[in-house]
Design an enzyme around this catalytic site. Structure first.
Site, mmCIF file in Angstrom:
data_model
loop_
_atom_site.group_PDB
_atom_site.id
_atom_site.type_symbol
_atom_site.label_atom_id
_atom_site.label_comp_id
_atom_site.label_asym_id
_atom_site.label_seq_id
_atom_site.Cartn_x
_atom_site.Cartn_y
_atom_site.Cartn_z
ATOM 1 N N HIS A 307 0.867 -1.226 -0.125
ATOM 2 C CA HIS A 307 0.063 -0.134 -0.091
ATOM 3 C C HIS A 307 0.997 1.302 -0.064
ATOM 4 O O HIS A 307 1.921 1.135 0.601
ATOM 5 C CB HIS A 307 -0.635 0.139 1.283
ATOM 6 N N ASP A 364 -7.870 -5.346 0.094
ATOM 7 C CA ASP A 364 -8.639 -6.211 -0.907
ATOM 8 C C ASP A 364 -7.892 -7.810 -0.588
ATOM 9 O O ASP A 364 -8.594 -8.686 -1.485
ATOM 10 C CB ASP A 364 -8.059 -5.797 -2.324
HETATM 11 N N1 ACO Z 1 4.086 -7.729 -4.884
HETATM 12 C C1 ACO Z 1 5.246 -8.074 -4.984
HETATM 13 N N2 ACO Z 1 6.100 -6.894 -4.892
HETATM 14 C C2 ACO Z 1 5.548 -5.503 -4.525
HETATM 15 C C3 ACO Z 1 4.111 -5.642 -4.367
HETATM 16 C C4 ACO Z 1 3.395 -6.784 -4.410
HETATM 17 N N3 ACO Z 1 2.099 -6.644 -4.068
HETATM 18 N N4 ACO Z 1 4.007 -4.322 -3.836
HETATM 19 C C5 ACO Z 1 4.885 -3.616 -4.127
HETATM 20 N N5 ACO Z 1 5.833 -4.109 -4.141
HETATM 21 C C6 ACO Z 1 7.396 -4.096 -4.501
HETATM 22 C C7 ACO Z 1 7.790 -3.302 -5.806
HETATM 23 O O1 ACO Z 1 8.165 -4.067 -6.737
HETATM 24 C C8 ACO Z 1 8.823 -2.366 -5.246
HETATM 25 O O2 ACO Z 1 9.964 -3.039 -5.351
HETATM 26 P P1 ACO Z 1 11.595 -2.371 -5.790
HETATM 27 O O3 ACO Z 1 11.568 -1.390 -4.569
HETATM 28 O O4 ACO Z 1 12.547 -3.576 -5.494
HETATM 29 O O5 ACO Z 1 11.365 -1.942 -7.017
HETATM 30 C C9 ACO Z 1 8.490 -2.043 -4.034
HETATM 31 O O6 ACO Z 1 7.697 -3.078 -3.457
HETATM 32 C C10 ACO Z 1 7.579 -0.666 -4.045
HETATM 33 O O7 ACO Z 1 6.412 -0.942 -4.775
HETATM 34 P P2 ACO Z 1 5.706 0.505 -5.549
HETATM 35 O O8 ACO Z 1 4.977 -0.029 -6.687
HETATM 36 O O9 ACO Z 1 6.708 1.598 -5.808
HETATM 37 O O10 ACO Z 1 5.087 0.765 -4.327
HETATM 38 P P3 ACO Z 1 3.894 1.903 -4.259
HETATM 39 O O11 ACO Z 1 3.526 2.489 -3.012
HETATM 40 O O12 ACO Z 1 3.771 2.892 -5.597
HETATM 41 O O13 ACO Z 1 2.580 1.086 -4.478
HETATM 42 C C11 ACO Z 1 0.764 -0.470 -4.784
HETATM 43 C C12 ACO Z 1 1.517 0.679 -4.062
HETATM 44 C C13 ACO Z 1 0.398 -0.120 -6.145
HETATM 45 C C14 ACO Z 1 -0.601 -0.486 -3.979
HETATM 46 C C15 ACO Z 1 1.486 -1.971 -4.684
HETATM 47 O O14 ACO Z 1 2.086 -2.041 -3.356
HETATM 48 C C16 ACO Z 1 0.895 -2.977 -5.629
HETATM 49 O O15 ACO Z 1 0.934 -2.871 -6.656
HETATM 50 N N6 ACO Z 1 0.205 -3.876 -4.858
HETATM 51 C C17 ACO Z 1 -0.452 -4.701 -5.534
HETATM 52 C C18 ACO Z 1 -1.908 -4.367 -6.028
HETATM 53 C C19 ACO Z 1 -2.830 -4.170 -4.912
HETATM 54 O O16 ACO Z 1 -3.009 -4.905 -3.974
HETATM 55 N N7 ACO Z 1 -3.611 -3.015 -4.815
HETATM 56 C C20 ACO Z 1 -4.625 -2.578 -3.843
HETATM 57 C C21 ACO Z 1 -4.125 -1.365 -3.341
HETATM 58 S S1 ACO Z 1 -5.358 -1.104 -1.998
HETATM 59 C C22 ACO Z 1 -6.470 -0.040 -2.924
HETATM 60 O O17 ACO Z 1 -6.194 0.759 -3.763
HETATM 61 C C23 ACO Z 1 -7.767 -0.215 -2.520
#
Ligand code: ACO
Length: 428
Positions: A307, A364
């Protein structure tokens, strides 16, 4: 006492920037005059470090895993209130007394039907249209049926639009589903609760009596409460930025629905179940999937994990996990998907990759398990989320209009070609 000003040194210039403090001691440097004074703008892709507004609706402490609506902890609201009560709280800023809640509920019940001609829109859609596309199109189209209530600066018009939206979005979402499966649209049944009526619109047919299961009704009501607001997330920021052009409420909410659809936002609840099913169908172990989610060569993420704001447990995920166990037990359902989800969670929480990046289950991760158990098809998970988030979007839109605000219009740092001469087409 924190300093009331921050200083920015830029070349020979030292610029003083006011520091704004929120009611929970969050601090922000106010840079609104920075460009006028220095020619500089700030660069913050994804707005990860940018406060776009001051707001008194929802407080999140992502480090501590705290969520409050209007000062009330989410755990207490989930335990003591119903969804319409929480909607009233978000929209009006305070919890209603019984008479106020009755009046609010009554008014919303009065608006649950949609215009008969409006039903024809659904016919024009392909059967496999995603219901989020249908919901956003239909909410936008409400503006064509209610030209009498489109002025965002007229409180009477705004109030009726709010009640219409809250009342009609469940009807619209259910009709999008009914259209996709070729069943007749049910008329709303206003003697039922908000959620009871929605369940009937979704699952009843004219051929049989439909009895709302109180376990299911309570579970969906809880899910709606937990999704009702989450400060300046992607879809809410969309509603604010679109609304800042003074477009009508229906148009702003329609934009929010589109933003919510994406798999990195509300669409993740559908993706979680797709992921759990794929693991079950492909016979993968939880460990194998977690390794995939960590791999840079694989585009899979562990959906429902991570998140932007929570760097600790999402408090909503804790409540939903418990509810998932409760609902399944009460309905006497054994869920392989829940077992896989629990295994993935346990593995991820012990894994260095997830620990280092502070990735925890989000709202979620378990919600789709409940929706699946009660018979909601996967492509309806995100419309359910939209119904839940609607009062939050409305409250944020209202708050923006209550204060002087500028049109939302970020700057950029241009990195393209500098001025070039156009050569005529035959000379290129
Ligand atoms: N699985 C694996 N790796 C992940 C995940 C995940 N679910 N989420 C983040 N990471 C990793 C990224 O690859 C990144 O790694 P790195 O630093 O080595 O490149 C690091 O964690 C940071 O990720 P970002 O995408 O930069 O984090 P951000 O804060 O921008 O994104 C997000 C948050 C979009 C929710 C992300 O965690 C994600 O895509 N999660 C999966 C989708 C999801 O569950 N979305 C629902 C969110 S809640 C809502 O909107 C209601």
């Amino acid at each position: 006492m924190p300093p009331e000003k921050a200083e920015l040194r830029y070349g020979e210039q030292v610029i003083e920037l006011p520091v704004i403090e929120g009611s929970q001691s969050e601090r922000a440097v106010d840079i609104s005059n920075l460009r006028a004074e220095t020619g500089l703008v700030t660069l913050d892709p994804g707005y990860a470090n940018t406060g776009s507004c001051e707001s008194n609706i929802t407080f999140i402490d992502g480090e501590q895993g705290i969520l409050h609506y209007r000062g009330y902890p989410i755990e207490a609201l989930a335990e003591h209130c119903g969804f319409l009560e929480v909607s009233y709280l978000l929209v009006n800023g305070r919890l209603p007394n019984r008479a106020e809640l009755d009046e609010f509920t009554h008014s919303i019940r009065n608006h649950t039907m949609i215009h008969e001609d409006f039903r024809l829109f659904f016919r024009a859609l392909p059967k496999d249209a995603h219901p989020m596309a249908a919901c956003s199109a239909m909410v936008s189209a409400l503006a064509t049926f209610y030209p009498d209530s489109l002025d965002p600066r007229d409180p009477t018009e705004v109030e009726i639009s709010i009640h219409r939206l809250l009342a009609k979005l469940p009807t619209i979402a259910a009709y999008a589903y009914k259209h996709s499966i070729g069943q007749p649209f049910m008329y709303p049944e206003n003697s039922l609760s908000y959620v009871g009526n929605f369940l009937r619109l979704m699952f009843a047919t004219p051929c049989e009596d439909f009895v709302v299961d109180p376990v299911v009704e309570k579970a969906v009501d809880l899910l709606l409460i937990l999704h009702a607001d989450h400060e300046q997330n992607c879809s809410t920021s969309t509603v604010r930025i679109v609304g800042s052009s003074h477009v009508n409420l229906f148009a702003a909410i329609s934009a929010g629905i589109n933003a919510l659809w994406g798999p990195r936002h509300g669409g993740a609840n559908q993706e979680v179940i797709a992921m759990l099913r794929a693991i079950a169908d492909e016979g993968l172990t939880g460990r194998e999937f977690v390794e995939r989610a960590k791999s840079r060569d694989d585009t899979s993420r562990l959906m429902g994990f991570g998140h932007r704001v929570y760097k600790n447990f999402d408090p909503r995920a804790k409540i939903i996990k418990k509810a998932a166990f409760d609902v399944l037990e009460r309905l006497g359902i054994h869920s392989r998907l829940l077992e896989i989800a629990v295994e993935l969670e346990e593995l991820a929480l012990k894994d260095d990759y997830f620990i280092k990046r502070n990735l925890y289950p989000n709202v979620d991760f378990y919600s789709g398990v409940i929706y699946t158990a009660i018979g909601t098809p996967e492509n309806m998970f995100t419309p359910n989320f939209a119904i839940g988030r609607l009062p939050g979007w409305i409250a944020q839109w209202l708050e923006m209009h209550e204060h002087r605000h500028k049109i939302g219009r970020p700057r950029q740092i241009y990195t393209g070609a500098t001025q070039r001469a156009v050569t005529k087409i035959d000379e290129r």
